[in-house]
Design a protein around this motif. Structure first.
Motif, PDB file in Angstrom:
ATOM      1  N   HIS A   3       0.830  -1.206   0.000  1.00 27.29           N
ATOM      2  CA  HIS A   3       0.000   0.000   0.000  1.00 27.29           C
ATOM      3  C   HIS A   3       0.869   1.262   0.000  1.00 27.29           C
ATOM      4  CE1 HIS A   3      -3.736   2.259   1.289  1.00 27.29           C
ATOM      5  NE2 HIS A   3      -2.783   3.141   1.502  1.00 27.29           N
ATOM      6  N   ASN A   4       1.866   1.280   0.880  1.00 25.65           N
ATOM      7  CA  ASN A   4       2.686   2.485   1.014  1.00 25.65           C
ATOM      8  C   ASN A   4       3.683   2.651  -0.121  1.00 25.65           C
ATOM      9  OD1 ASN A   4       1.346   3.281   3.337  1.00 25.65           O
ATOM     10  ND2 ASN A   4       2.764   2.208   4.693  1.00 25.65           N
ATOM     11  N   LEU A   5       4.027   1.558  -0.801  1.00 19.21           N
ATOM     12  CA  LEU A   5       4.816   1.693  -2.024  1.00 19.21           C
ATOM     13  C   LEU A   5       4.042   2.517  -3.041  1.00 19.21           C
ATOM     14  CD1 LEU A   5       7.109   1.021  -4.036  1.00 19.21           C
ATOM     15  CD2 LEU A   5       5.870  -1.103  -4.560  1.00 19.21           C
ATOM     16  N   LEU A   6       2.752   2.216  -3.185  1.00 16.55           N
ATOM     17  CA  LEU A   6       1.917   2.985  -4.111  1.00 16.55           C
ATOM     18  C   LEU A   6       1.842   4.447  -3.676  1.00 16.55           C
ATOM     19  CD1 LEU A   6      -0.009   3.277  -6.486  1.00 16.55           C
ATOM     20  CD2 LEU A   6      -1.837   2.311  -5.051  1.00 16.55           C
ATOM     21  N   SER A   7       1.708   4.679  -2.372  1.00 13.49           N
ATOM     22  CA  SER A   7       1.687   6.063  -1.870  1.00 13.49           C
ATOM     23  C   SER A   7       2.955   6.805  -2.262  1.00 13.49           C
ATOM     24  CB  SER A   7       1.543   6.064  -0.345  1.00 13.49           C
ATOM     25  OG  SER A   7       0.370   5.423   0.069  1.00 13.49           O
ATOM     26  N   ALA A   8       4.089   6.150  -2.085  1.00 11.79           N
ATOM     27  CA  ALA A   8       5.375   6.775  -2.420  1.00 11.79           C
ATOM     28  C   ALA A   8       5.483   7.038  -3.917  1.00 11.79           C
ATOM     29  CB  ALA A   8       6.521   5.870  -1.954  1.00 11.79           C
ATOM     30  N   MET A   9       4.951   6.121  -4.722  1.00  6.91           N
ATOM     31  CA  MET A   9       5.048   6.296  -6.171  1.00  6.91           C
ATOM     32  C   MET A   9       4.161   7.424  -6.664  1.00  6.91           C
ATOM     33  SD  MET A   9       5.406   2.332  -7.473  1.00  6.91           S
ATOM     34  CE  MET A   9       5.716   2.759  -9.195  1.00  6.91           C
ATOM     35  N   ILE A  10       3.044   7.669  -5.983  1.00  7.71           N
ATOM     36  CA  ILE A  10       2.195   8.808  -6.354  1.00  7.71           C
ATOM     37  C   ILE A  10       2.946  10.114  -6.139  1.00  7.71           C
ATOM     38  CG2 ILE A  10       0.103  10.097  -5.748  1.00  7.71           C
ATOM     39  CD1 ILE A  10      -1.102   7.337  -4.896  1.00  7.71           C
ATOM     40  N   ASP A  11       3.496  10.293  -4.945  1.00  8.96           N
ATOM     41  CA  ASP A  11       4.210  11.537  -4.646  1.00  8.96           C
ATOM     42  C   ASP A  11       5.469  11.663  -5.476  1.00  8.96           C
ATOM     43  OD1 ASP A  11       2.556  12.858  -2.683  1.00  8.96           O
ATOM     44  OD2 ASP A  11       3.037  11.209  -1.336  1.00  8.96           O
ATOM     45  N   ASN A  12       6.122  10.533  -5.769  1.00 13.71           N
ATOM     46  CA  ASN A  12       7.318  10.566  -6.610  1.00 13.71           C
ATOM     47  C   ASN A  12       6.971  10.996  -8.033  1.00 13.71           C
ATOM     48  OD1 ASN A  12      10.230   9.863  -6.938  1.00 13.71           O
ATOM     49  ND2 ASN A  12       9.385   8.430  -8.444  1.00 13.71           N
ATOM     50  N   HIS A  13       5.849  10.515  -8.541  1.00 19.00           N
ATOM     51  CA  HIS A  13       5.420  10.907  -9.887  1.00 19.00           C
ATOM     52  C   HIS A  13       5.152  12.410  -9.944  1.00 19.00           C
ATOM     53  CE1 HIS A  13       3.443  10.446 -13.821  1.00 19.00           C
ATOM     54  NE2 HIS A  13       2.602  11.366 -13.372  1.00 19.00           N
ATOM     55  N   ILE A  14       4.490  12.929  -8.925  1.00 12.75           N
ATOM     56  CA  ILE A  14       4.219  14.371  -8.875  1.00 12.75           C
ATOM     57  C   ILE A  14       5.528  15.154  -8.815  1.00 12.75           C
ATOM     58  CG2 ILE A  14       3.192  16.204  -7.452  1.00 12.75           C
ATOM     59  CD1 ILE A  14       1.043  14.086  -6.622  1.00 12.75           C
ATOM     60  N   TYR A  15       6.475  14.671  -8.011  1.00 11.25           N
ATOM     61  CA  TYR A  15       7.760  15.359  -7.831  1.00 11.25           C
ATOM     62  C   TYR A  15       8.531  15.477  -9.148  1.00 11.25           C
ATOM     63  CZ  TYR A  15      12.477  16.292  -6.097  1.00 11.25           C
ATOM     64  OH  TYR A  15      13.722  16.833  -5.874  1.00 11.25           O
ATOM     65  N   TRP A  16       8.513  14.396  -9.940  1.00  7.85           N
ATOM     66  CA  TRP A  16       9.307  14.361 -11.178  1.00  7.85           C
ATOM     67  C   TRP A  16       8.516  14.849 -12.396  1.00  7.85           C
ATOM     68  CZ3 TRP A  16      14.271  14.304 -10.849  1.00  7.85           C
ATOM     69  CH2 TRP A  16      14.903  13.661  -9.771  1.00  7.85           C
ATOM     70  N   GLY A  17       7.647  15.813 -12.210  1.00 12.58           N
ATOM     71  CA  GLY A  17       7.041  16.474 -13.355  1.00 12.58           C
ATOM     72  C   GLY A  17       5.557  16.262 -13.538  1.00 12.58           C
ATOM     73  N   ASN A  18       4.983  15.239 -12.891  1.00 10.87           N
ATOM     74  CA  ASN A  18       3.532  15.025 -12.906  1.00 10.87           C
ATOM     75  C   ASN A  18       2.973  14.886 -14.313  1.00 10.87           C
ATOM     76  OD1 ASN A  18       0.961  14.682 -11.947  1.00 10.87           O
ATOM     77  ND2 ASN A  18       0.671  16.795 -11.272  1.00 10.87           N
ATOM     78  N   ALA A  19       3.537  13.953 -15.085  1.00 13.03           N
ATOM     79  CA  ALA A  19       3.116  13.741 -16.469  1.00 13.03           C
ATOM     80  C   ALA A  19       1.641  13.363 -16.574  1.00 13.03           C
ATOM     81  CB  ALA A  19       3.977  12.657 -17.114  1.00 13.03           C
ATOM     82  N   LEU A  20       1.092  12.748 -15.554  1.00 12.31           N
ATOM     83  CA  LEU A  20      -0.322  12.354 -15.582  1.00 12.31           C
ATOM     84  C   LEU A  20      -1.255  13.495 -15.187  1.00 12.31           C
ATOM     85  CD1 LEU A  20      -0.028   8.827 -13.902  1.00 12.31           C
ATOM     86  CD2 LEU A  20      -0.528   9.291 -16.314  1.00 12.31           C
ATOM     87  N   GLU A  21      -0.673  14.634 -14.829  1.00  7.44           N
ATOM     88  CA  GLU A  21      -1.435  15.828 -14.455  1.00  7.44           C
ATOM     89  C   GLU A  21      -2.373  15.568 -13.272  1.00  7.44           C
ATOM     90  OE1 GLU A  21      -3.305  17.323 -17.977  1.00  7.44           O
ATOM     91  OE2 GLU A  21      -1.411  18.000 -18.851  1.00  7.44           O
ATOM     92  N   ILE A  22      -1.851  14.876 -12.264  1.00  5.63           N
ATOM     93  CA  ILE A  22      -2.612  14.623 -11.042  1.00  5.63           C
ATOM     94  C   ILE A  22      -2.877  15.948 -10.328  1.00  5.63           C
ATOM     95  CG2 ILE A  22      -2.470  13.591  -8.737  1.00  5.63           C
ATOM     96  CD1 ILE A  22      -0.760  11.355 -10.013  1.00  5.63           C
ATOM     97  N   ASP A  23      -4.118  16.160  -9.936  1.00 11.87           N
ATOM     98  CA  ASP A  23      -4.482  17.329  -9.138  1.00 11.87           C
ATOM     99  C   ASP A  23      -4.129  17.031  -7.681  1.00 11.87           C
ATOM    100  OD1 ASP A  23      -5.650  19.420  -7.769  1.00 11.87           O
ATOM    101  OD2 ASP A  23      -7.565  19.318  -8.839  1.00 11.87           O
ATOM    102  N   LEU A  24      -3.200  17.797  -7.107  1.00 10.60           N
ATOM    103  CA  LEU A  24      -2.756  17.548  -5.733  1.00 10.60           C
ATOM    104  C   LEU A  24      -3.905  17.595  -4.738  1.00 10.60           C
ATOM    105  CD1 LEU A  24       0.082  18.072  -7.044  1.00 10.60           C
ATOM    106  CD2 LEU A  24       0.717  19.107  -4.862  1.00 10.60           C
ATOM    107  N   ARG A  25      -4.961  18.301  -5.062  1.00 14.24           N
ATOM    108  CA  ARG A  25      -6.124  18.414  -4.177  1.00 14.24           C
ATOM    109  C   ARG A  25      -7.025  17.181  -4.281  1.00 14.24           C
ATOM    110  NH1 ARG A  25      -8.619  23.513  -6.860  1.00 14.24           N
ATOM    111  NH2 ARG A  25      -8.194  22.082  -8.582  1.00 14.24           N
TER     112      ARG A  25
END
Length: 558
Positions: free
Chosen positions: A139-161
């Motif tokens: 579960h927490n691996l996925l959590s880390a990968m979400i924040d990591n994706h946002i950190y490295w440019g957010n290619a998926l355009e995730i809304d932080l909110r």
């Protein structure tokens, strides 16, 4: 009269090597992956090899709404399994694993009690075979990968909110319910609000318990919705390419755990989703495997029948193609008296009138379960303070409902005390009267499914949903999720959302505060009233009394 504690009884158990327990079910030593001498995982290769065998008979153990007086659902599940073996039947037990949070909080362990327990009790209530740690890590691996994706440019355009994926830990820790992450400057990422749930509330836990095999597990993990874009487009775990690594972390956890009862009968202990925020049943793979190996399989569903049994029947059975042959409802004289208005301190005194006043709670559960087309037997879990008149009052009431109640003394006597219950369950099954059907069809609209459960199971006047919730449900239907079953999240203590409303109340509504889509697990969660996905510790947590004694044994677990 002095009784030994559960842990004393468990410690004195005459355990057999786990290979001998496996042999009872036809599992060879080569197909067991041992964790010490008394517990093992059953290999996926073996599970695959038995799929063409016919299924045994499935027995669901459920209960009235929980009270502080205690009902003993797990104890009865184990006692019934032992009782079936005692009368010559080939039977196995399937229950959930224990969470560390309740163990160190207030609720205690989940291995049964008295002389109807599963052992090794201490290991089961602590780290066991590491399944919950694997779920936490995945579960927490996925959590880390979400924040990591946002950190490295957010290619998926995730809304932080609109990140809906929280973190988990298998502990009661209210301080983590709502937090701000990624503080500390540019190198730590983009600050955002998030929080923690307890591991058993994770969708990963629900998925592990519903998946048929590793490929099904990975697909479900990939289907989890973790965030949305500004345009409200869902972002899935597979979009982040997290599903493969999560499956790797869960590959061993996916295999069911085999242990034994105090009487050396086989028991599968696997998975442990919350019974209010999730579906509250042990894993599908453990139950379906047991059904291939034993003639009778006794399993349980969390909390009272309005929550656990309803979800077992409407979610687990629907998803896994299961059909119970009999349902056993656990009730106690003490709990009937509490439902009849007696304070916990006064439960020791005979009060037949209060027993009779509390019985409608039991009656409603019996009627609800019969509406699924399954025969019902009531198990009166015996306490030493019960009087003959009080027990007879329960038996008479159950008879008036068209079922039969059997006094069971498994806590005190083991299988010798549950043989009568086992015999009655076998007789009921052999009559062949089970005609199981779910409460609602897949095609029913989601809002109607919620209202159906609220009115037909809880007996509310209606489920109350504002337009925002109705619009959300309609959106999910348009996205292809309309066929999913509904998982109702509400208090376990009452048919209502008020935990103090005991008995069989009428004239109330069920307010739906929020709905959540568990797309990977395959259900929609309707949150009714106040439900905590991260419990807190009580004023005096059990952890204060848990320690190692001078010879290295654990003290304080119960």
């Amino acid at each position: 009269m002095t009784f030994k504690s559960d842990i004393q009884i468990a410690r004195e158990a005459s355990k057999r090597p786990i290979q001998e327990i496996g042999q009872k079910l036809g599992i060879s030593s080569d197909d067991l992956l041992p964790y010490g001498h008394d517990k093992a995982k059953v290999s996926q290769k073996f599970i695959n090899s038995v799929q063409e065998r016919p299924d045994g008979k499935l027995i669901l153990v459920t209960a009235i709404n929980p009270t502080p007086a205690g009902e003993g659902k797990t104890t009865t599940t184990v006692g019934l399994g032992d009782g079936l073996n005692r009368i010559g039947k080939n039977a196995a037990v399937c229950i959930r694993e224990a969470s560390l949070g309740p163990n160190f909080g207030m609720k205690g362990g989940a291995a049964g009690g008295g002389y109807a327990q599963i052992v090794p009790m201490e290991e089961m209530n602590l780290h066991f075979t590491g399944d919950f740690h694997a779920i936490t890590s995945a579960h927490n691996l996925l959590s880390a990968m979400i924040d990591n994706h946002i950190y490295w440019g957010n290619a998926l355009e995730i809304d932080l909110r609109r990140v809906v994926w929280r973190r988990v830990v298998d502990m009661n820790d209210r301080a983590l319910r709502q937090i701000t992450a990624s503080l500390g400057g540019v190198s730590n990422g983009f600050p955002r609000e998030t929080g923690f749930d307890i591991t058993v509330a994770s969708e990963v836990m629900a998925i592990l318990c519903l998946a048929k095999d590793l490929s099904d597990l990975q697909k479900r993990l990939g289907d989890m919705i973790v965030a949305y874009t500004r345009e409200r487009k869902p972002i899935y775990a597979s979009d982040l390419k997290a599903d493969g690594a999560m499956t790797v972390l869960l590959k061993d956890a996916m295999q069911p755990n085999l242990v034994q009862t105090l009487e050396n009968n086989p028991a599968f202990v696997h998975g442990g989703p919350f019974a209010n925020i999730a579906h509250g049943c042990n894993s599908v793979i453990a139950t379906t495997t047991a059904l291939k190996l034993a003639d009778y399989v006794v399993t349980e569903a969390g909390f009272g029948a309005d929550l656990g049994a309803e979800k077992f029947l409407n979610i687990k059975c629907r998803k896994a193609g299961l059909a119970p042959s009999c349902v056993v409802v656990v009730a106690t004289v003490r709990a009937m008296k509490m439902n009849g208005g007696v304070a916990k301190a006064d439960l020791g005194a005979e009060n037949v009138d209060a027993v009779q006043a509390g019985c409608p709670n039991l009656g409603r559960h019996i009627e609800n379960l019969k509406s699924f087309g399954v025969p019902v037997v009531v198990a009166i879990n015996h306490f030493v303070t019960d009087t003959e008149a009080e027990v007879q009052a329960v038996k008479d009431y159950v008879a008036s409902q068209g079922s039969e109640a059997v006094l069971s003394r498994h806590w005190e006597l083991g299988s010798a005390g549950s043989a009568d219950l086992a015999q009655k369950v076998v007789e009921t099954i052999e009559k062949g009267q089970s005609n199981f059907t779910t409460l609602y069809p897949d095609a029913m609209p989601l809002a109607e499914k919620i209202n159906t459960i609220a009115t037909k199971i809880y007996r509310a006047d209606a489920a109350v949903m504002d337009q925002k919730i109705l619009n959300q449900l309609k959106d999910w239907e348009e996205q292809g999720y309309g066929d999913l079953p509904v998982c109702m999240a509400k208090t376990q203590y009452s048919f209502t959302t008020d935990p103090e409303a005991r008995g069989a109340p009428t004239g109330f509504t069920i307010p739906v505060r929020e709905v959540r889509l568990s797309a990977g697990a395959g259900f929609v969660v309707a949150i009714c009233g106040e439900i905590m996905t991260m419990p807190g510790l009580p004023r005096v947590p059990s952890a204060e009394n848990i320690r190692l004694n001078d010879i290295g044994d654990v003290e304080g677990l119960f």
